[in-house]
Design an enzyme around this catalytic site. Structure first.
Site, short mmCIF file in Angstrom:
data_model
loop_
_atom_site.label_atom_id
_atom_site.label_comp_id
_atom_site.label_asym_id
_atom_site.label_seq_id
_atom_site.Cartn_x
_atom_site.Cartn_y
_atom_site.Cartn_z
N VAL A 45 0.83 -1.21 0.00
CA VAL A 45 0.00 0.00 0.00
C VAL A 45 0.86 1.26 0.00
O VAL A 45 0.42 2.33 -0.44
CB VAL A 45 -0.94 -0.02 1.23
CG1 VAL A 45 -0.15 0.13 2.52
CG2 VAL A 45 -2.03 1.03 1.13
N LYS A 46 2.09 1.17 0.48
CA LYS A 46 2.95 2.33 0.61
C LYS A 46 3.38 2.91 -0.75
O LYS A 46 3.88 4.03 -0.82
CB LYS A 46 4.18 1.98 1.44
CG LYS A 46 3.87 1.59 2.87
CD LYS A 46 3.23 2.72 3.66
CE LYS A 46 3.10 2.37 5.13
NZ LYS A 46 2.54 3.48 5.92
#
Length: 455
Positions: A45-46
């Site tokens: 997700v980063k």
């Protein structure tokens, strides 16, 4: 249907699918979906925040040609920054604590990032703390730009502008509950706020049980990339600016054992090999879903894949050594250490006097752990300063600080380890500590494990 065609790797960030959970949700009324963030180009997700932060820095002029991207991270943000930064022609320097999974450190280097390791578990004020060290390196590096995922508003903005609209569209506006772990706070704050702008969505944050976010004492936990550790010697402990506590309607706390078991169930029952923070979030969602009905739709952020943690959460040996896996197993012959007769061991706090420690240790055979000051609870190995026995304190002045009289720590044996394999680790020690759920739970004597007294 054919897959998407992208003109660059940056176009492969976002637009991740929802996958419905079928087996681990048995008995629960609502539909529960995981948002498959491990399908981003860099595997987590980063990637979203990394691209938004870099693009915002370029627009503002904070990051220019020949610039150096610097960040302190447990790994995934660094991977995203290295991926995006490398593609755009920037050098990347990432500071990570030495407790980070080896797979993530290897991935950082594979993407071309320069990796600086620093000790984990330091006070927030220590100049070697991952955040402080990254800030100093950025300041001292010509062209250095600190991404600052904890305070950079582009982090939650990435989720406000991409993650939330995707979830809303994918569920046809039917999402009623959004669940995410709390790390920097960016994913939950950005996505949760944007979903609430669209409809009455309940937002649930999920936190390790000892993390300070959810009301724990801030002591160590074994899940990476989530929660808030607070060293007892920390003087100033600011929470991330990107954690907007007003967005979360509630915070569910999940213990490490539940996280480990959930991760393994997801892999074996759902075919989803997910990381520890993903498993924590799913475990929290299962709790939140108990109060929901068949018309509810729950979406859980699954930040990354379990491929980055094969040496931890999915390794039976690692789990048994830490006492998270303690069931009999055909591959572990004979009785387990946890089956042996043991003696409860008190925890001695570093601030205690000799007199107080002597009273606590009365009648306890073997050494007790001396740890950093905490209000209560078992001792986490990473916070043990040494060991002490009642005999060590004989004849000492009552008002002496006990921390001045510690001896080296004895071996630790996980409750799930086989006795046969564990015996060799005592190596002349008078006793060992039994570890359950990653914390010292008792003393195992040489006699209990079937060894003669040490010389």
């Amino acid at each position: 249907m054919p897959g998407s065609v992208h003109e660059s790797v940056l176009d492969a960030i976002g637009a991740t699918p929802l996958i419905r959970l079928r087996r681990v949700t048995e008995g629960l009324a609502p539909a529960i979906y995981v948002k498959a963030e491990w399908q981003n180009a860099g595997g987590s997700v980063k990637d979203r925040a990394a691209m938004w932060m870099i693009r915002a820095a370029e627009r503002s002029g904070a990051l220019g040609p020949g610039g150096v991207i610097v960040e302190g991270t447990s790994g995934n943000t660094g991977i995203g920054l290295a991926l995006v930064g490398g593609f755009l022609g920037y050098r990347t320097l990432i500071v990570v604590p030495d407790t980070t999974a080896a797979e993530k450190i290897a991935a950082l280097r594979a993407y071309g990032a320069e990796v600086v390791l620093t000790p984990g578990g330091l006070p927030r004020d220590d100049p070697r703390h991952v955040i402080n060290l990254a800030a100093r390196i950025a300041e001292e590096t010509p062209g250095g730009w600190l991404a600052d995922q904890y305070g950079n508003p582009a982090n939650p903005r990435a989720h406000h502008d991409t993650t939330a609209p995707e979830i809303w569209e994918q569920t046809g506006g039917r999402v009623t509950c959004f669940v995410a772990g709390i790390g920097t706070g960016g994913t939950l704050s950005g996505t949760g706020a944007a979903l609430k702008e669209r409809g009455p969505v309940r937002v649930v944050g999920v936190d390790p049980v000892t993390s300070a976010y959810g009301g724990g004492d801030g002591s160590p936990y074994y899940v990476e990339a989530i929660g808030h550790y607070r060293h007892p010697d920390t003087v100033d402990d600011p929470w991330p600016a990107n954690w907007d506590r007003s967005v979360a309607d509630e915070v569910v706390r999940v213990d490490d054992r539940t996280t480990m078991r959930t991760a393994r169930r997801l892999a074996r029952e759902e075919g989803l090999l997910l990381g520890g923070s993903s498993a924590t979030a799913v475990a929290g969602a299962l709790v939140a879903a108990r109060d929901l009905g068949p018309d509810d739709v729950v979406v859980v952020i699954a930040p990354d894949s379990g491929r980055a943690y094969l040496s931890k959460y999915f390794d039976d040996g690692w789990l048994r050594r830490l006492g998270f896996l303690d069931e009999p197993d055909a591959h572990v012959p004979g009785p387990l250490v946890g089956d042996l007769p043991v003696v409860a061991v008190p925890v001695v706090r570093a601030s205690w006097t000799v007199a107080r420690a002597r009273a606590a240790l009365a009648g306890t055979p073997g050494p007790a752990p001396v740890t950093h000051d905490r209000t209560d609870g078992a001792a986490a190995p990473s916070e043990i300063l040494g060991a002490v026995t009642s005999a060590d304190l004989d004849g000492l002045p009552d008002d002496d600080p006990v921390r001045h009289h510690v001896r080296p720590v004895p071996p630790s044996l996980g409750a799930g380890e086989g006795v046969e394999g564990a015996r060799a680790r005592l190596d002349g020690a008078e006793a060992a500590w039994l570890v359950r759920d990653g914390r010292v739970a008792a003393v195992v004597t040489r006699a209990a494990i079937g060894l003669a007294p040490s010389d």
